[in-house]
Scaffold this motif. Structure first.
Motif, PDB file in Angstrom:
ATOM      1  N   VAL A 107       0.840  -1.204   0.000  1.00 10.90           N
ATOM      2  CA  VAL A 107       0.000   0.000   0.000  1.00 10.90           C
ATOM      3  C   VAL A 107       0.871   1.248   0.000  1.00 10.90           C
ATOM      4  CG1 VAL A 107      -1.609   1.370   1.389  1.00 10.90           C
ATOM      5  CG2 VAL A 107      -2.015  -1.071   1.060  1.00 10.90           C
ATOM      6  N   ALA A 108       1.911   1.269   0.851  1.00 10.71           N
ATOM      7  CA  ALA A 108       2.789   2.443   0.936  1.00 10.71           C
ATOM      8  C   ALA A 108       3.454   2.729  -0.402  1.00 10.71           C
ATOM      9  CB  ALA A 108       3.839   2.217   2.024  1.00 10.71           C
ATOM     10  N   GLN A 109       3.897   1.666  -1.087  1.00 12.04           N
ATOM     11  CA  GLN A 109       4.582   1.854  -2.363  1.00 12.04           C
ATOM     12  C   GLN A 109       3.625   2.323  -3.457  1.00 12.04           C
ATOM     13  OE1 GLN A 109       6.141  -2.060  -2.404  1.00 12.04           O
ATOM     14  NE2 GLN A 109       7.742  -1.572  -0.921  1.00 12.04           N
ATOM     15  N   VAL A 110       2.416   1.787  -3.456  1.00  6.84           N
ATOM     16  CA  VAL A 110       1.428   2.211  -4.452  1.00  6.84           C
ATOM     17  C   VAL A 110       1.056   3.668  -4.238  1.00  6.84           C
ATOM     18  CG1 VAL A 110      -0.960   1.915  -5.206  1.00  6.84           C
ATOM     19  CG2 VAL A 110       0.494  -0.094  -4.908  1.00  6.84           C
ATOM     20  N   LEU A 111       0.818   4.052  -2.991  1.00  3.82           N
ATOM     21  CA  LEU A 111       0.412   5.426  -2.699  1.00  3.82           C
ATOM     22  C   LEU A 111       1.520   6.430  -3.028  1.00  3.82           C
ATOM     23  CD1 LEU A 111      -1.541   4.945   0.659  1.00  3.82           C
ATOM     24  CD2 LEU A 111      -2.494   5.434  -1.602  1.00  3.82           C
ATOM     25  N   SER A 112       2.774   6.002  -2.901  1.00  4.19           N
ATOM     26  CA  SER A 112       3.886   6.903  -3.210  1.00  4.19           C
ATOM     27  C   SER A 112       4.298   6.814  -4.675  1.00  4.19           C
ATOM     28  CB  SER A 112       5.084   6.582  -2.320  1.00  4.19           C
ATOM     29  OG  SER A 112       5.571   5.279  -2.585  1.00  4.19           O
ATOM     30  N   ARG A 113       3.558   6.033  -5.465  1.00  7.21           N
ATOM     31  CA  ARG A 113       3.801   5.862  -6.903  1.00  7.21           C
ATOM     32  C   ARG A 113       5.198   5.317  -7.203  1.00  7.21           C
ATOM     33  NH1 ARG A 113       0.543  10.472  -6.624  1.00  7.21           N
ATOM     34  NH2 ARG A 113      -1.352  10.315  -7.869  1.00  7.21           N
ATOM     35  N   ASN A 118       2.037  -4.536  -9.257  1.00  6.58           N
ATOM     36  CA  ASN A 118       0.660  -4.264  -8.862  1.00  6.58           C
ATOM     37  C   ASN A 118       0.233  -5.339  -7.854  1.00  6.58           C
ATOM     38  OD1 ASN A 118      -2.164  -4.048  -8.624  1.00  6.58           O
ATOM     39  ND2 ASN A 118      -2.382  -3.301 -10.707  1.00  6.58           N
ATOM     40  N   PRO A 119       0.070  -4.982  -6.565  1.00  5.61           N
ATOM     41  CA  PRO A 119      -0.255  -6.012  -5.577  1.00  5.61           C
ATOM     42  C   PRO A 119      -1.624  -6.642  -5.782  1.00  5.61           C
ATOM     43  CG  PRO A 119      -0.419  -3.816  -4.614  1.00  5.61           C
ATOM     44  CD  PRO A 119       0.206  -3.647  -5.962  1.00  5.61           C
ATOM     45  N   ASP A 120      -2.497  -5.961  -6.513  1.00  4.98           N
ATOM     46  CA  ASP A 120      -3.851  -6.495  -6.735  1.00  4.98           C
ATOM     47  C   ASP A 120      -3.898  -7.549  -7.831  1.00  4.98           C
ATOM     48  OD1 ASP A 120      -5.293  -4.895  -4.801  1.00  4.98           O
ATOM     49  OD2 ASP A 120      -4.979  -3.184  -6.124  1.00  4.98           O
ATOM     50  N   THR A 121      -2.921  -7.528  -8.752  1.00  2.00           N
ATOM     51  CA  THR A 121      -3.032  -8.412  -9.922  1.00  2.00           C
ATOM     52  C   THR A 121      -1.815  -9.279 -10.196  1.00  2.00           C
ATOM     53  OG1 THR A 121      -2.200  -6.656 -11.392  1.00  2.00           O
ATOM     54  CG2 THR A 121      -4.599  -6.783 -11.055  1.00  2.00           C
ATOM     55  N   ASP A 122      -0.699  -9.045  -9.511  1.00  2.00           N
ATOM     56  CA  ASP A 122       0.545  -9.718  -9.887  1.00  2.00           C
ATOM     57  C   ASP A 122       0.865 -10.969  -9.081  1.00  2.00           C
ATOM     58  OD1 ASP A 122       0.932  -7.849 -11.835  1.00  2.00           O
ATOM     59  OD2 ASP A 122       2.507  -6.723 -10.795  1.00  2.00           O
ATOM     60  N   PHE A 123       0.021 -11.327  -8.108  1.00  2.00           N
ATOM     61  CA  PHE A 123       0.327 -12.465  -7.247  1.00  2.00           C
ATOM     62  C   PHE A 123      -0.881 -13.368  -7.070  1.00  2.00           C
ATOM     63  CE2 PHE A 123       2.930  -8.859  -6.028  1.00  2.00           C
ATOM     64  CZ  PHE A 123       4.208  -9.392  -6.060  1.00  2.00           C
ATOM     65  N   SER A 166      12.899  -0.590  11.818  1.00  2.00           N
ATOM     66  CA  SER A 166      11.962  -1.424  11.059  1.00  2.00           C
ATOM     67  C   SER A 166      12.736  -2.193  10.011  1.00  2.00           C
ATOM     68  CB  SER A 166      10.889  -0.562  10.387  1.00  2.00           C
ATOM     69  OG  SER A 166      11.387   0.011   9.187  1.00  2.00           O
ATOM     70  N   THR A 167      12.018  -3.031   9.274  1.00  2.00           N
ATOM     71  CA  THR A 167      12.640  -3.785   8.188  1.00  2.00           C
ATOM     72  C   THR A 167      12.497  -3.070   6.853  1.00  2.00           C
ATOM     73  OG1 THR A 167      10.614  -5.115   8.005  1.00  2.00           O
ATOM     74  CG2 THR A 167      12.409  -6.018   9.322  1.00  2.00           C
ATOM     75  N   GLY A 168      12.227  -1.772   6.888  1.00  2.00           N
ATOM     76  CA  GLY A 168      12.227  -0.991   5.661  1.00  2.00           C
ATOM     77  C   GLY A 168      10.998  -0.125   5.501  1.00  2.00           C
ATOM     78  N   PRO A 169      10.978   0.729   4.476  1.00  2.00           N
ATOM     79  CA  PRO A 169       9.861   1.648   4.252  1.00  2.00           C
ATOM     80  C   PRO A 169       8.542   0.901   4.051  1.00  2.00           C
ATOM     81  CG  PRO A 169      11.745   2.206   2.865  1.00  2.00           C
ATOM     82  CD  PRO A 169      12.042   0.874   3.474  1.00  2.00           C
ATOM     83  N   GLY A 170       7.522   1.298   4.799  1.00  2.00           N
ATOM     84  CA  GLY A 170       6.217   0.677   4.675  1.00  2.00           C
ATOM     85  C   GLY A 170       6.102  -0.673   5.339  1.00  2.00           C
ATOM     86  N   SER A 171       7.173  -1.132   5.997  1.00  2.00           N
ATOM     87  CA  SER A 171       7.107  -2.416   6.696  1.00  2.00           C
ATOM     88  C   SER A 171       6.227  -2.295   7.935  1.00  2.00           C
ATOM     89  CB  SER A 171       8.515  -2.881   7.092  1.00  2.00           C
ATOM     90  OG  SER A 171       9.092  -1.976   8.012  1.00  2.00           O
ATOM     91  N   THR A 172       5.955  -3.438   8.556  1.00  2.00           N
ATOM     92  CA  THR A 172       5.020  -3.452   9.672  1.00  2.00           C
ATOM     93  C   THR A 172       5.445  -2.512  10.793  1.00  2.00           C
ATOM     94  OG1 THR A 172       4.486  -5.744   9.146  1.00  2.00           O
ATOM     95  CG2 THR A 172       3.798  -4.943  11.292  1.00  2.00           C
ATOM     96  N   VAL A 173       6.718  -2.604  11.226  1.00  2.00           N
ATOM     97  CA  VAL A 173       7.146  -1.749  12.328  1.00  2.00           C
ATOM     98  C   VAL A 173       7.157  -0.282  11.916  1.00  2.00           C
ATOM     99  CG1 VAL A 173       8.866  -1.386  14.124  1.00  2.00           C
ATOM    100  CG2 VAL A 173       8.619  -3.629  13.126  1.00  2.00           C
ATOM    101  N   ARG A 314      -5.534  -8.979   1.172  1.00  2.00           N
ATOM    102  CA  ARG A 314      -6.366  -7.858   0.724  1.00  2.00           C
ATOM    103  C   ARG A 314      -7.074  -7.179   1.906  1.00  2.00           C
ATOM    104  NH1 ARG A 314      -5.911 -11.211  -3.571  1.00  2.00           N
ATOM    105  NH2 ARG A 314      -5.544 -10.159  -5.546  1.00  2.00           N
ATOM    106  N   ARG A 315      -7.477  -7.947   2.896  1.00  2.00           N
ATOM    107  CA  ARG A 315      -8.139  -7.359   4.066  1.00  2.00           C
ATOM    108  C   ARG A 315      -7.203  -6.412   4.810  1.00  2.00           C
ATOM    109  NH1 ARG A 315      -9.665 -11.748   6.087  1.00  2.00           N
ATOM    110  NH2 ARG A 315      -8.154 -12.090   7.753  1.00  2.00           N
ATOM    111  N   GLN A 316      -5.938  -6.797   4.965  1.00  2.00           N
ATOM    112  CA  GLN A 316      -4.999  -5.941   5.680  1.00  2.00           C
ATOM    113  C   GLN A 316      -4.585  -4.736   4.840  1.00  2.00           C
ATOM    114  OE1 GLN A 316      -2.019  -8.773   7.069  1.00  2.00           O
ATOM    115  NE2 GLN A 316      -3.115  -9.055   8.991  1.00  2.00           N
ATOM    116  N   MET A 317      -4.549  -4.882   3.521  1.00  2.00           N
ATOM    117  CA  MET A 317      -4.322  -3.707   2.673  1.00  2.00           C
ATOM    118  C   MET A 317      -5.437  -2.694   2.884  1.00  2.00           C
ATOM    119  SD  MET A 317      -2.586  -4.593  -1.023  1.00  2.00           S
ATOM    120  CE  MET A 317      -3.916  -5.608  -1.661  1.00  2.00           C
ATOM    121  N   ASP A 318      -6.681  -3.173   2.884  1.00  2.00           N
ATOM    122  CA  ASP A 318      -7.828  -2.278   3.071  1.00  2.00           C
ATOM    123  C   ASP A 318      -7.819  -1.653   4.465  1.00  2.00           C
ATOM    124  OD1 ASP A 318      -8.679  -2.873   0.515  1.00  2.00           O
ATOM    125  OD2 ASP A 318     -10.151  -4.376   1.157  1.00  2.00           O
ATOM    126  N   GLN A 319      -7.436  -2.437   5.479  1.00  2.00           N
ATOM    127  CA  GLN A 319      -7.426  -1.943   6.867  1.00  2.00           C
ATOM    128  C   GLN A 319      -6.462  -0.776   7.038  1.00  2.00           C
ATOM    129  OE1 GLN A 319      -6.184  -4.904   9.728  1.00  2.00           O
ATOM    130  NE2 GLN A 319      -6.015  -3.426  11.402  1.00  2.00           N
TER     131      GLN A 319
END
Length: 330
Positions: A107-113, A118-123, A166-173, A314-319
């Motif tokens: 989500v962080a990477q998509v929002l920052s372009r 594409n996490p919605d279609t590539d996996f 943390s373990t990187g940009p947009g990671s859980t921590v 997908r649920r956690q992306m939406d959350q």
């Protein structure tokens, strides 16, 4: 839906339902697998995801008769490894073991372009391998016994210059740390690492005051007192750490997040290949020797359908999408 540990023996190697993941659009390779399979871990060696991947890969290798080679492709909060899988041939010979960082960092990477995929279609989800509680931790010298006390400490002593790793940009921590800063109205400086293992080493040395990861990474250090557990993000207390409160108990319900590790394949992988991989992951995590080792490290063996893996992703992306969007994470 969780499969409780008590049901493992009765469940044996029973296979959950057929995958409802990506539709087959290609001819399955004859005699699959006929060559080694790569299992990419998008973090440095030594963390929970890496350990779970190696346990599962070893059992799959014994069962499938071909090497299952774990390859660490760390960096960018897991995006480098995930991108390698997204762009791999959809033939079942490149798969990925990821964790709850995947939906947040995506989500962080998509929002920052800046997302390379594409996490919605590539996996295509293969299976949730394990549930692993996520724990926020501190260096023992931090004078706070839990997350609420940490908030009070940082508000009362603004001169403290604490770092959270943390373990990187947009990671859980990273996401949880920024959310905590916002909710508690405190300041901390973010420092990113290429995996949970290097982050833990810096915390043990006292150069990073606040961090966190899936329980398996830090359980031994928490029990030894070389790291301090401030809270778990799970919906209920952890059995092996019954005195550690949840974020909800401490007044930070917005930080509640269930931890998992699971397997993904490139989108458009043939359905019969996905089915075979799903059966192998389920059998691996439910094998008595593997299940015992997973439980010992604080993980709960699951083995789910691909549809269930896709659903939690997908649920956690939406959350967390509105939270990450509001934070403007870079």
């Amino acid at each position: 839906m969780r499969i409780r540990l008590q049901a493992l023996a009765a469940a044996g190697l029973a296979i959950l339902g057929l995958l409802a993941g990506a539709s087959a659009r290609a001819q399955a390779p004859a005699g699959y697998p006929s060559k080694p399979i790569r299992m990419i871990v998008p973090f440095a060696a030594g963390g929970t995801t890496d350990v779970v991947a190696r346990l599962v890969a070893q059992r799959m290798q014994e069962s499938m008769g071909q090497p299952v080679l774990v390859e660490n492709r760390a960096g960018a909060g897991g995006a480098i490894g995930a991108d390698a899988v997204a762009k791999a041939a959809p033939d079942g010979y490149t798969i990925m073991m990821h964790n709850l960082t995947f939906p947040l960092s995506s989500v962080a990477q998509v929002l920052s372009r800046r997302s390379p995929f594409n996490p919605d279609t590539d996996f295509a989800g293969v299976s949730i391998a394990v549930y692993v509680p996520f724990v926020l931790t501190a260096y023992p010298g931090v004078p706070a016994k839990d997350l609420r006390e940490l908030a009070t400490l940082l508000r009362s002593r603004p001169e403290l210059q604490y770092n959270f790793g943390s373990t990187g940009p947009g990671s859980t921590v990273h996401v949880l740390g920024e959310a905590f800063k916002r909710e508690a109205k405190v300041n901390m400086e973010h420092v990113g690492f290429r995996g949970a293992a290097p982050l833990k080493q810096e915390m043990l040395a006292g150069r990073i005051q606040i961090g966190g990861d899936q329980l398996s990474t830090s359980l031994a250090e928490i029990k030894a007192g070389t790291l301090k557990a401030l809270a778990t993000t799970a919906s209920k207390r952890i059995a092996v750490l019954p005195d550690v409160p949840t974020v909800r108990e401490l007044g930070f319900a917005g930080l509640e997040l269930e931890g998992w590790n699971g397997v993904f394949a490139p989108a458009r992988t043939p359905k019969d290949v996905l089915d075979r991989l799903q059966r192998e992951v389920v059998a691996a995590v439910r094998h008595p020797d593997v299940a015992r080792r997973l439980v010992e490290m604080g993980a709960e063996p699951v083995g789910s359908t691909g549809a269930e893996q896709d659903a939690i992703f997908r649920r956690q992306m939406d959350q967390f999408r509105p939270i990450i969007q509001d934070m403007k994470l870079e």
